[in-house]
Design a protein around this motif. Structure first.
Motif, PDB file in Angstrom:
ATOM      1  N   PRO A   1      -4.262  12.042   0.917  1.00  0.00           N
ATOM      2  CA  PRO A   1      -3.366  11.316   0.217  1.00  0.00           C
ATOM      3  C   PRO A   1      -1.949  10.590   0.725  1.00  0.00           C
ATOM      4  O   PRO A   1      -1.847   9.254  -0.176  1.00  0.00           O
ATOM      5  CB  PRO A   1      -2.174  12.918  -0.012  1.00  0.00           C
ATOM      6  N   LEU A   2      -1.896  10.293   1.969  1.00  0.00           N
ATOM      7  CA  LEU A   2      -1.528   9.281   2.811  1.00  0.00           C
ATOM      8  C   LEU A   2      -2.127   8.163   2.795  1.00  0.00           C
ATOM      9  O   LEU A   2      -1.434   6.919   2.154  1.00  0.00           O
ATOM     10  CB  LEU A   2      -1.242   9.582   4.189  1.00  0.00           C
ATOM     11  N   LEU A   3      -3.402   8.098   3.038  1.00  0.00           N
ATOM     12  CA  LEU A   3      -4.517   6.596   3.411  1.00  0.00           C
ATOM     13  C   LEU A   3      -4.776   6.190   1.709  1.00  0.00           C
ATOM     14  O   LEU A   3      -4.151   5.387   1.458  1.00  0.00           O
ATOM     15  CB  LEU A   3      -5.629   6.642   3.140  1.00  0.00           C
ATOM     16  N   MET A   4      -4.545   6.720   0.794  1.00  0.00           N
ATOM     17  CA  MET A   4      -4.469   6.490  -1.050  1.00  0.00           C
ATOM     18  C   MET A   4      -2.864   6.211  -2.075  1.00  0.00           C
ATOM     19  O   MET A   4      -2.924   5.357  -2.429  1.00  0.00           O
ATOM     20  CB  MET A   4      -5.344   7.927  -1.853  1.00  0.00           C
ATOM     21  N   THR A   5      -2.493   6.598  -1.025  1.00  0.00           N
ATOM     22  CA  THR A   5      -1.082   6.735  -1.519  1.00  0.00           C
ATOM     23  C   THR A   5      -0.471   5.416  -1.046  1.00  0.00           C
ATOM     24  O   THR A   5       0.639   4.508  -1.697  1.00  0.00           O
ATOM     25  CB  THR A   5      -0.314   7.323  -1.484  1.00  0.00           C
ATOM     26  N   LYS A   6      -0.559   5.323   0.109  1.00  0.00           N
ATOM     27  CA  LYS A   6      -0.129   3.770   0.753  1.00  0.00           C
ATOM     28  C   LYS A   6      -1.102   2.876  -0.106  1.00  0.00           C
ATOM     29  O   LYS A   6      -0.453   1.747   0.043  1.00  0.00           O
ATOM     30  CB  LYS A   6      -0.532   3.952   2.428  1.00  0.00           C
ATOM     31  N   LEU A   7      -2.247   3.344  -0.210  1.00  0.00           N
ATOM     32  CA  LEU A   7      -2.529   1.633  -0.771  1.00  0.00           C
ATOM     33  C   LEU A   7      -2.506   1.236  -2.225  1.00  0.00           C
ATOM     34  O   LEU A   7      -2.399   0.500  -2.227  1.00  0.00           O
ATOM     35  CB  LEU A   7      -4.769   2.037  -0.346  1.00  0.00           C
ATOM     36  N   PHE A   8      -2.105   2.074  -2.781  1.00  0.00           N
ATOM     37  CA  PHE A   8      -1.586   2.374  -4.164  1.00  0.00           C
ATOM     38  C   PHE A   8       0.046   1.554  -4.030  1.00  0.00           C
ATOM     39  O   PHE A   8       0.238   0.530  -4.802  1.00  0.00           O
ATOM     40  CB  PHE A   8      -1.243   3.558  -5.154  1.00  0.00           C
ATOM     41  N   SER A   9       1.109   2.013  -3.072  1.00  0.00           N
ATOM     42  CA  SER A   9       1.831   1.233  -2.847  1.00  0.00           C
ATOM     43  C   SER A   9       2.172  -0.264  -2.310  1.00  0.00           C
ATOM     44  O   SER A   9       2.605  -0.921  -2.684  1.00  0.00           O
ATOM     45  CB  SER A   9       3.446   2.373  -2.569  1.00  0.00           C
ATOM     46  N   THR A  10       1.276  -0.304  -1.170  1.00  0.00           N
ATOM     47  CA  THR A  10       1.197  -1.739  -0.546  1.00  0.00           C
ATOM     48  C   THR A  10       0.469  -2.467  -1.753  1.00  0.00           C
ATOM     49  O   THR A  10       0.907  -4.106  -1.510  1.00  0.00           O
ATOM     50  CB  THR A  10       0.069  -1.606   0.266  1.00  0.00           C
ATOM     51  N   TYR A  11      -0.220  -2.048  -2.419  1.00  0.00           N
ATOM     52  CA  TYR A  11      -1.077  -2.870  -4.189  1.00  0.00           C
ATOM     53  C   TYR A  11      -0.012  -3.563  -5.018  1.00  0.00           C
ATOM     54  O   TYR A  11      -0.505  -3.872  -6.266  1.00  0.00           O
ATOM     55  CB  TYR A  11      -2.618  -2.823  -4.115  1.00  0.00           C
ATOM     56  N   THR A  12       0.862  -2.267  -5.628  1.00  0.00           N
ATOM     57  CA  THR A  12       2.137  -1.965  -6.208  1.00  0.00           C
ATOM     58  C   THR A  12       3.320  -2.552  -6.637  1.00  0.00           C
ATOM     59  O   THR A  12       4.166  -3.025  -7.357  1.00  0.00           O
ATOM     60  CB  THR A  12       1.769  -1.259  -7.031  1.00  0.00           C
ATOM     61  N   GLY A  13       3.826  -2.653  -5.143  1.00  0.00           N
ATOM     62  CA  GLY A  13       4.588  -3.435  -4.725  1.00  0.00           C
ATOM     63  C   GLY A  13       6.154  -3.875  -4.970  1.00  0.00           C
ATOM     64  O   GLY A  13       5.263  -4.966  -5.340  1.00  0.00           O
ATOM     65  N   LEU A  14       6.536  -4.263  -5.005  1.00  0.00           N
ATOM     66  CA  LEU A  14       7.750  -5.695  -5.151  1.00  0.00           C
ATOM     67  C   LEU A  14       6.575  -6.731  -4.342  1.00  0.00           C
ATOM     68  O   LEU A  14       6.869  -8.072  -4.881  1.00  0.00           O
ATOM     69  CB  LEU A  14       9.223  -6.151  -5.066  1.00  0.00           C
ATOM     70  N   ASP A  15       6.563  -6.368  -2.821  1.00  0.00           N
ATOM     71  CA  ASP A  15       6.277  -7.519  -2.368  1.00  0.00           C
ATOM     72  C   ASP A  15       4.931  -7.308  -2.090  1.00  0.00           C
ATOM     73  O   ASP A  15       4.615  -7.877  -0.910  1.00  0.00           O
ATOM     74  CB  ASP A  15       6.957  -7.120  -0.350  1.00  0.00           C
ATOM     75  N   ALA A  16       4.243  -6.914  -2.563  1.00  0.00           N
ATOM     76  CA  ALA A  16       2.334  -6.641  -2.654  1.00  0.00           C
ATOM     77  C   ALA A  16       1.458  -8.602  -2.753  1.00  0.00           C
ATOM     78  O   ALA A  16       2.577  -9.189  -3.574  1.00  0.00           O
ATOM     79  CB  ALA A  16       1.735  -5.948  -4.080  1.00  0.00           C
ATOM     80  N   SER A  17       0.848  -8.148  -1.845  1.00  0.00           N
ATOM     81  CA  SER A  17       0.598  -9.996  -1.535  1.00  0.00           C
ATOM     82  C   SER A  17      -0.683 -10.003  -3.267  1.00  0.00           C
ATOM     83  O   SER A  17      -0.436 -11.363  -3.104  1.00  0.00           O
ATOM     84  CB  SER A  17      -0.103 -10.122  -0.670  1.00  0.00           C
TER      85      SER A  17
END
Length: 419
Positions: free
Chosen positions: A360-376
């Motif tokens: 869950p830490l890995l998967m939700t981190k991936l989700f947050s990283t690629y959906t956040g306002l600062d996502a590259s």
């Protein structure tokens, strides 16, 4: 209460209903957890997903330490009292979540539930106790089907109740767990004979010790690693499905619950019916192979879908991953003596807990990283692509291991496994 489950025709039905009700309680909270987190914190969906990952982490961390202890206690005192204890504490955890006034309270509730979350592994040990080796894979599939049935009803009920408030599904889950305790107390008999019990040893009951004990069985320890990779990928679904579908397709709690219920329909078809055909005709090895391949393809499909309706086709295909757990269980339990089956299931439950800590830490981190306002780069399906890669890695381990030990025909009708 004690019965001989080998001669009592309802013994199998008892344990299946226990798993069914437990699964309904688990599934019922999935569609509404994001809403509860947002209500308590005021966060947006992307950040709430990370907190959801931490909640699953807290649950799994407690499970990691508690599961092998409960599994080994089951080997000493029998399955029945440990199952009843687990269900009682689980009901308490759900009730705490239903009335949690703060985020800290919510975390405490998940830790309480995690300390008692051994029902599924104990069910597998119970089935092992009462079932001849050649029929275990089919009955493991029936237990999986019961979980699938609960997974059909739970999310649909949770999504529907979630329209009336984020806390109502947790109240219902607590009630179901309490009913489960009463049911088990009245009708669940003991499955482990006195002759097959062994003394409790703390060395074997700690999570590290339980996993280390698998080294006695080379094939089992190798398959445990393959199973770890498979489960790590599989956890992307419960960890991020709700967040993913809400983010990418703007689904409501009801739509999320309906999709998970749909997935559960195919899960029960696979595990109640198809697995009963697959193991005798294909063998555990080929069934596991089919399950791993379809999971890799299906999860890639989730990630690349451009319309919500497309997910339903991939859910149907990925349901064949339901072959994986019964296939692995069939192969591994064939390598372990009767008085260590509880220890094996406790170790596998600990392994599941490790994946539930990391996943869950890995998967939700991936989700947050690629959906956040600062996502590259905007890629909400990143967790599912990662899951597909992990499944391929599991496949690469699984194939040569089983072939090396000459077990490619295990479980197949009218075949002799090479020694």
């Amino acid at each position: 209460m004690s019965i001989d489950p080998r001669t009592h025709k309802h013994a199998l039905a008892f344990i299946i209903v226990v798993v069914l009700l437990d699964a309904i309680g688990f599934g019922i909270i999935l569609p509404v957890t994001p809403k509860l987190i947002i209500d308590l914190t005021g966060m947006d969906l992307s950040n709430a997903s990370q907190l959801g990952g931490y909640l699953m982490f807290a649950y799994a961390l407690m499970q990691f330490f508690a599961a092998p202890i409960l599994g080994n206690l089951g080997d000493k005192f029998g399955r029945r009292p440990i199952i009843l204890y687990s269900l009682s504490v689980l009901a308490t955890g759900y009730a705490m979540m239903a009335f949690a006034p703060t985020l800290l309270w919510l975390f405490a509730a998940r830790m309480v539930a995690g300390a008692a979350s051994s029902t599924f592994s104990l069910a597998y040990a119970y089935i092992t106790d009462i079932t001849p080796e050649e029929k275990r894979a089919q009955r493991f599939g029936m237990v999986g089907a019961a979980f699938g049935g609960g997974f059909i009803l739970g999310p649909v009920i949770g999504g529907l109740l979630g329209e009336y408030g984020a806390r109502l599904p947790f109240i219902v889950a607590a009630i179901l767990a309490a009913v489960n305790v009463a049911y088990g107390y009245l009708v669940l008999g003991e499955s482990l004979s006195l002759a097959n019990r062994r003394p409790f040893e703390l060395r074997r009951a700690n999570p590290v010790g339980a996993l280390v004990a698998l080294r006695k069985y080379p094939l089992v320890s190798g398959l445990a690693l393959a199973y770890f990779l498979y489960m790590l990928g599989h956890l992307s679904l419960p960890s991020t499905w709700t967040y993913y579908t809400m983010e990418k397709f703007a689904w409501s709690e009801w739509q999320v619950g309906l999709s998970l219920g749909y997935a559960g329909v195919f899960m029960i078809i696979v595990q109640a019916f198809l697995i009963r055909w697959a193991i005798p005709n294909l063998g555990a090895y080929k069934a596991g192979l089919v399950g791993l391949l379809t999971m890799a393809i299906g999860f890639t499909g989730y990630a690349l879908s451009t319309e919500g309706w497309q997910l339903y086709g991939w859910l149907a295909l990925a349901a064949l991953s339901g072959f994986v757990s019964p296939a692995f269980q069939s192969i591994m339990t064939s390598q372990v003596p009767a008085n260590a089956q509880g220890e094996l299931q406790g170790a596998l439950s600990s392994l599941n807990s490790v994946t539930s800590i990391v996943g869950p830490l890995l998967m939700t981190k991936l989700f947050s990283t690629y959906t956040g306002l600062d996502a590259s780069y905007y890629l909400p399906g990143a967790p599912f692509l990662a899951a597909a890669l992990l499944t391929v890695a599991s496949l690469i381990l699984f194939v040569p291991l089983v072939r090396h030990f000459g077990l490619t025909t295990l479980g197949r009708r009218n075949s002799v496994t090479a020694s």
